[in-house]
Design an enzyme around this catalytic site. Structure first.
Site, PDB file in Angstrom:
ATOM      1  N   ASP A 160      -0.748 -14.329 -37.499  1.00  0.00           N
ATOM      2  CA  ASP A 160      -1.264 -13.304 -37.750  1.00  0.00           C
ATOM      3  C   ASP A 160      -2.960 -13.292 -38.249  1.00  0.00           C
ATOM      4  OD1 ASP A 160       1.112 -11.890 -37.352  1.00  0.00           O
ATOM      5  OD2 ASP A 160       1.590 -12.562 -39.607  1.00  0.00           O
ATOM      6  N   TYR A 211       5.619 -24.260 -40.422  1.00  0.00           N
ATOM      7  CA  TYR A 211       4.576 -23.695 -41.129  1.00  0.00           C
ATOM      8  C   TYR A 211       4.321 -24.127 -42.310  1.00  0.00           C
ATOM      9  CZ  TYR A 211       4.220 -19.679 -37.683  1.00  0.00           C
ATOM     10  OH  TYR A 211       4.090 -19.026 -36.653  1.00  0.00           O
TER      11      TYR A 211
END
Length: 259
Positions: free
Chosen positions: A51, A111
């Protein structure tokens, strides 16, 4: 020729990975570089769509390069780096099987969400970590991390309005690693989450849940209910994008073994 690349980028000034009509994107910069350097138009496919504001240490992507272009696969990285902006770099490149797809072939992704504990902002940390004034209990956070591991319905851990076929995902591990910085006498924490796939904002919401649990603001019952298909309102806020980094995508083999 199918070229696979490992790409590193600072997401601060990007509107995310995926090309948009109005906005600077990582995919857009890479495709522009491919066209400028090799004179072709080729779609660059990433392992995932980070994002706006999210960083990557090891984003994996691939694109089709005309066989007539005389360059070894390992040199593609250097060629593209000559025309890429300073906040994007290709770290490695290699030839992949024709069937390889950076998105569909991925088996695991990891992540990292980074936070630091301080009453005041530290400029040297602000770009890649999020300041937290509270002081959560690490033992409680690790207790919550165990609740998040495994196969669950993570619908409550996704931003409202996201559309996917299923919200069931498998989280293989959630690990918490404390760190300190001598020059500022600052303490911080890295939250690494490895899974087979992630929903929109899922890791950022998980990071917020871990912090809230560590501070006693959320109960075990709320987390368990959320994992059983409960609503987003059971959990806290979505943490800021700048603390999130895509560390790596795994494919069950060394993609760059011959470089």
């Amino acid at each position: 020729m199918n070229i696979v690349m490992k790409v590193c980028y600072d997401g601060t000034h990007f509107c995310g990975w995926q090309i948009q009509e109005n906005g600077r994107t990582v995919q857009g910069e890479l495709e522009r570089a491919v066209t400028e350097r090799f004179g072709i138009v080729s779609r660059v496919t990433g392992s995932g769509r980070t994002d706006a504001g999210v960083h990557a240490a090891g984003q994996i992507c691939n694109f089709a390069l005309d066989d007539a272009i005389r360059i070894t696969p390992a040199r593609v990285a250097d060629a593209l780096n000559t025309v890429l902006p300073a906040d994007v770099r290709v770290l490695e490149s290699a030839r992949a099987d024709d069937s390889f797809d950076a998105c569909r072939s991925a088996k695991k992704k990891t992540y990292r969400y980074s936070i630091y504990f301080s009453k005041r902002e530290i400029p040297l940390l602000e770009r890649y970590a999020v300041r937290v004034s509270a002081d959560p209990e690490l033992a409680r956070m690790r207790e919550c991390a165990k609740l998040l591991e495994g196969e669950h319905d993570f619908a409550a851990f996704s931003a409202t309005g996201s559309s996917v076929k299923t919200t069931v995902r498998t989280v293989y591990s959630v690990s918490l690693t404390p760190w300190s910085q001598d020059c500022t006498k600052m303490r911080g924490l890295d939250i690494d989450v490895c899974g087979n796939g992630f929903l929109y904002n899922m890791v950022r919401i998980m990071a917020g849940v871990l912090l809230d649990y560590g501070c006693g603001r959320i109960s075990e019952g709320s987390v368990v209910s959320a994992l059983r298909g409960g609503g987003r309102d059971l959990l806290g806020k979505t943490m800021p994008a700048k603390g999130l980094t895509l560390l790596r995508a795994e494919y069950g083999c060394d993609l760059f073994a011959e470089t």
